[in-house]
Design a protein around this motif. Structure first.
Motif, PDB file in Angstrom:
ATOM      1  N   THR A  92       2.734  30.009 -37.977  1.00 32.35           N
ATOM      2  CA  THR A  92       2.992  29.918 -36.548  1.00 32.35           C
ATOM      3  C   THR A  92       2.918  28.451 -36.137  1.00 32.35           C
ATOM      4  OG1 THR A  92       0.657  30.123 -36.001  1.00 32.35           O
ATOM      5  CG2 THR A  92       1.930  32.184 -36.198  1.00 32.35           C
ATOM      6  N   ILE A  93       3.285  28.151 -34.907  1.00 29.13           N
ATOM      7  CA  ILE A  93       3.132  26.779 -34.417  1.00 29.13           C
ATOM      8  C   ILE A  93       1.667  26.336 -34.480  1.00 29.13           C
ATOM      9  CG2 ILE A  93       3.328  25.272 -32.394  1.00 29.13           C
ATOM     10  CD1 ILE A  93       6.001  25.801 -33.807  1.00 29.13           C
ATOM     11  N   PRO A  94       0.690  27.171 -34.070  1.00 34.35           N
ATOM     12  CA  PRO A  94      -0.713  26.760 -34.240  1.00 34.35           C
ATOM     13  C   PRO A  94      -1.082  26.516 -35.697  1.00 34.35           C
ATOM     14  CG  PRO A  94      -0.583  28.507 -32.620  1.00 34.35           C
ATOM     15  CD  PRO A  94       0.790  28.394 -33.229  1.00 34.35           C
ATOM     16  N   ASP A  95      -0.487  27.246 -36.643  1.00 33.12           N
ATOM     17  CA  ASP A  95      -0.758  27.007 -38.063  1.00 33.12           C
ATOM     18  C   ASP A  95      -0.267  25.623 -38.476  1.00 33.12           C
ATOM     19  OD1 ASP A  95      -1.896  29.525 -38.456  1.00 33.12           O
ATOM     20  OD2 ASP A  95       0.013  30.437 -39.038  1.00 33.12           O
ATOM     21  N   TYR A  96       0.959  25.278 -38.068  1.00 38.67           N
ATOM     22  CA  TYR A  96       1.475  23.936 -38.380  1.00 38.67           C
ATOM     23  C   TYR A  96       0.577  22.879 -37.739  1.00 38.67           C
ATOM     24  CZ  TYR A  96       5.980  25.777 -40.108  1.00 38.67           C
ATOM     25  OH  TYR A  96       6.964  26.410 -40.822  1.00 38.67           O
ATOM     26  N   ALA A  97       0.167  23.105 -36.501  1.00 39.47           N
ATOM     27  CA  ALA A  97      -0.689  22.142 -35.809  1.00 39.47           C
ATOM     28  C   ALA A  97      -2.027  21.973 -36.523  1.00 39.47           C
ATOM     29  CB  ALA A  97      -0.907  22.577 -34.362  1.00 39.47           C
ATOM     30  N   ALA A 210       8.980  28.527 -33.926  1.00 44.88           N
ATOM     31  CA  ALA A 210       9.349  28.022 -32.606  1.00 44.88           C
ATOM     32  C   ALA A 210       9.822  29.148 -31.682  1.00 44.88           C
ATOM     33  CB  ALA A 210      10.452  26.966 -32.749  1.00 44.88           C
ATOM     34  N   ALA A 211      10.593  30.073 -32.245  1.00 43.06           N
ATOM     35  CA  ALA A 211      11.129  31.178 -31.439  1.00 43.06           C
ATOM     36  C   ALA A 211      10.023  32.089 -30.913  1.00 43.06           C
ATOM     37  CB  ALA A 211      12.131  31.978 -32.263  1.00 43.06           C
ATOM     38  N   GLN A 212       8.933  32.185 -31.655  1.00 45.66           N
ATOM     39  CA  GLN A 212       7.853  33.095 -31.276  1.00 45.66           C
ATOM     40  C   GLN A 212       6.734  32.399 -30.503  1.00 45.66           C
ATOM     41  OE1 GLN A 212       6.929  34.550 -35.173  1.00 45.66           O
ATOM     42  NE2 GLN A 212       8.630  35.989 -35.226  1.00 45.66           N
ATOM     43  N   TYR A 213       6.853  31.092 -30.307  1.00 44.74           N
ATOM     44  CA  TYR A 213       5.817  30.328 -29.608  1.00 44.74           C
ATOM     45  C   TYR A 213       5.945  30.535 -28.098  1.00 44.74           C
ATOM     46  CZ  TYR A 213       3.043  26.170 -28.310  1.00 44.74           C
ATOM     47  OH  TYR A 213       2.110  25.303 -27.796  1.00 44.74           O
ATOM     48  N   PRO A 214       4.843  30.817 -27.395  1.00 51.29           N
ATOM     49  CA  PRO A 214       4.903  31.020 -25.933  1.00 51.29           C
ATOM     50  C   PRO A 214       5.015  29.687 -25.195  1.00 51.29           C
ATOM     51  CG  PRO A 214       2.651  31.261 -26.697  1.00 51.29           C
ATOM     52  CD  PRO A 214       3.490  31.070 -27.937  1.00 51.29           C
ATOM     53  N   ALA A 215       6.178  29.057 -25.316  1.00 48.24           N
ATOM     54  CA  ALA A 215       6.362  27.704 -24.800  1.00 48.24           C
ATOM     55  C   ALA A 215       6.092  27.606 -23.304  1.00 48.24           C
ATOM     56  CB  ALA A 215       7.776  27.216 -25.112  1.00 48.24           C
ATOM     57  N   TYR A 216       6.523  28.600 -22.541  1.00 46.97           N
ATOM     58  CA  TYR A 216       6.370  28.525 -21.086  1.00 46.97           C
ATOM     59  C   TYR A 216       4.898  28.517 -20.678  1.00 46.97           C
ATOM     60  CZ  TYR A 216      11.357  29.505 -20.938  1.00 46.97           C
ATOM     61  OH  TYR A 216      12.717  29.437 -21.124  1.00 46.97           O
ATOM     62  N   GLU A 217       4.061  29.239 -21.422  1.00 48.92           N
ATOM     63  CA  GLU A 217       2.635  29.271 -21.111  1.00 48.92           C
ATOM     64  C   GLU A 217       1.913  28.028 -21.625  1.00 48.92           C
ATOM     65  OE1 GLU A 217       4.291  31.751 -22.487  1.00 48.92           O
ATOM     66  OE2 GLU A 217       4.265  33.277 -20.898  1.00 48.92           O
ATOM     67  N   ARG A 218       2.305  27.540 -22.805  1.00 54.25           N
ATOM     68  CA  ARG A 218       1.555  26.466 -23.441  1.00 54.25           C
ATOM     69  C   ARG A 218       1.933  25.076 -22.917  1.00 54.25           C
ATOM     70  NH1 ARG A 218      -2.998  27.595 -25.206  1.00 54.25           N
ATOM     71  NH2 ARG A 218      -2.988  26.121 -26.954  1.00 54.25           N
ATOM     72  N   LEU A 219       3.216  24.798 -22.743  1.00 53.42           N
ATOM     73  CA  LEU A 219       3.631  23.447 -22.377  1.00 53.42           C
ATOM     74  C   LEU A 219       3.022  22.987 -21.058  1.00 53.42           C
ATOM     75  CD1 LEU A 219       7.403  23.521 -23.418  1.00 53.42           C
ATOM     76  CD2 LEU A 219       5.563  22.235 -24.519  1.00 53.42           C
ATOM     77  N   ARG A 220       2.841  23.895 -20.128  1.00 55.42           N
ATOM     78  CA  ARG A 220       2.282  23.525 -18.823  1.00 55.42           C
ATOM     79  C   ARG A 220       0.809  23.104 -18.920  1.00 55.42           C
ATOM     80  NH1 ARG A 220       3.832  26.527 -15.037  1.00 55.42           N
ATOM     81  NH2 ARG A 220       5.287  27.932 -16.083  1.00 55.42           N
ATOM     82  N   LEU A 221       0.184  23.304 -20.096  1.00 59.31           N
ATOM     83  CA  LEU A 221      -1.224  22.935 -20.290  1.00 59.31           C
ATOM     84  C   LEU A 221      -1.406  21.494 -20.760  1.00 59.31           C
ATOM     85  CD1 LEU A 221      -2.548  26.200 -22.014  1.00 59.31           C
ATOM     86  CD2 LEU A 221      -2.607  25.592 -19.578  1.00 59.31           C
ATOM     87  N   ILE A 222      -0.313  20.793 -21.052  1.00 56.91           N
ATOM     88  CA  ILE A 222      -0.405  19.400 -21.486  1.00 56.91           C
ATOM     89  C   ILE A 222      -0.892  18.536 -20.329  1.00 56.91           C
ATOM     90  CG2 ILE A 222       0.927  17.389 -22.257  1.00 56.91           C
ATOM     91  CD1 ILE A 222       2.779  19.321 -23.734  1.00 56.91           C
ATOM     92  N   THR A 223      -1.917  17.745 -20.573  1.00 50.33           N
ATOM     93  CA  THR A 223      -2.493  16.897 -19.521  1.00 50.33           C
ATOM     94  C   THR A 223      -2.197  15.410 -19.740  1.00 50.33           C
ATOM     95  OG1 THR A 223      -4.591  16.788 -20.742  1.00 50.33           O
ATOM     96  CG2 THR A 223      -4.361  18.530 -19.090  1.00 50.33           C
ATOM     97  N   GLN A 224      -1.776  15.033 -20.934  1.00 46.78           N
ATOM     98  CA  GLN A 224      -1.511  13.620 -21.217  1.00 46.78           C
ATOM     99  C   GLN A 224      -0.202  13.165 -20.566  1.00 46.78           C
ATOM    100  OE1 GLN A 224      -2.140  15.998 -23.438  1.00 46.78           O
ATOM    101  NE2 GLN A 224      -3.627  15.332 -24.968  1.00 46.78           N
ATOM    102  N   PRO A 225      -0.048  11.850 -20.354  1.00 46.70           N
ATOM    103  CA  PRO A 225       1.259  11.335 -19.941  1.00 46.70           C
ATOM    104  C   PRO A 225       2.320  11.750 -20.956  1.00 46.70           C
ATOM    105  CG  PRO A 225      -0.418   9.634 -19.732  1.00 46.70           C
ATOM    106  CD  PRO A 225      -1.067  10.775 -20.452  1.00 46.70           C
TER     107      PRO A 225
END
Length: 279
Positions: A92-97, A210-225
């Motif tokens: 999964t994306i978390p596994d790659y991370a 990538a297709a199975q990653y909840p991008a809409y939920e996760r991307l909004r959690l980024i706090t860095q510039p």
């Protein structure tokens, strides 16, 4: 005293791209690296580049040669791609991370910047969310923030296509690749097709993640510039949706460039990234 020509001075300051291996939870991680020739005491924050799939860290070779003049730059092959060992099952994306996180822990970086393309953009996003104290700034390019219809289409007909006895999958992959490479440079398209085929049956694992990653939920959690780069490739529309998820990010549209732009026009990427990282 002999005076070196400008050309010779430029060559002497061009960092050499090196390769090495590090351990991660799935085995060995193959990593490309460049750093300033002077030793790096005055260099900027280390940059980690995460490739799109089914490519490898080699797609950043031109970028490493340019950005490596001012900072240490690393571009690992993610597990299952290029020279890196694979996991036993599709990650999964978390596994790659987590695997890239093993590399970050080994290197004991105090702080790093991230540049991620396509699948690598989602891995970069996940790292930024999980390690906010370590990750300083984030550059996300061509982001597969898929909607339900796009997700279903990929899962129905994943690419690269599996090998067929009559070899028709080769032409299918060539046509898919050249449809998105802008401007069309045949040597870039050929390298991309070769990289996809070299990864064998695991070539589609990255895009499955990538297709199975909840991008809409996760991307909004980024706090860095954050900086979002939008080339005109197969994720042109998907990347546009990120504006609603990261309203405070900087955005640069690149309508004349498509897939393979990191290889065909590395100076464009370097210019945008350097200005953002120095900002």
């Amino acid at each position: 005293m002999a005076v070196r020509s400008r050309a010779n001075r430029d060559v002497s300051t061009q960092p050499r791209v090196r390769r090495s291996y590090f351990e991660c939870r799935y085995g060995q991680l193959h990593v490309y690296n460049a750093m300033p020739p002077g030793g790096g005491f005055e260099e900027g924050t280390t940059l980690l580049c995460l490739h799109e799939t089914p490519m490898t860290g080699r797609m950043f070779s031109g970028v490493l040669g340019l950005l490596g003049r001012e900072r240490s730059v690393y571009a690992p092959d993610m597990p299952g791609f290029g020279g890196s060992d694979s996991s036993a099952a599709p990650p999964t994306i978390p596994d790659y991370a987590a695997a890239i996180g093993d590399f970050l822990d080994t290197m004991r970086f105090r702080q790093v910047d991230l540049l991620g393309c396509q699948t690598g953009a989602l891995v970069a996003a996940e790292l930024a969310i999980l390690r906010p104290a370590l990750i300083r700034r984030v550059v996300l390019a061509t982001i597969p923030a898929l909607n339900d219809a796009e997700r279903a289409e990929f899962l129905r007909t994943p690419w690269p296509a599996a090998p067929s006895e009559d070899g028709s999958y080769l032409l299918a992959e060539w046509r898919r690749t050249t449809a998105h490479v802008k401007p069309l440079r045949l040597e870039v398209a050929a390298r991309r097709v070769a990289a996809a085929l070299d990864n064998g049956p695991q070539a589609s694992w990255g895009m499955h993640a990538a297709a199975q990653y909840p991008a809409y939920e996760r991307l909004r959690l980024i706090t860095q510039p954050a900086l979002v780069l939008r080339p005109n490739d197969e994720f042109w529309e998907a990347t546009l949706r990120v504006r609603n998820l990261l309203p405070n990010a900087r955005y640069i549209d690149l309508p004349t460039l498509g897939a393979g732009w990191c290889e065909a026009a590395p100076e464009v990427l370097v210019d945008a990234v350097s200005k953002f990282l120095h900002g």
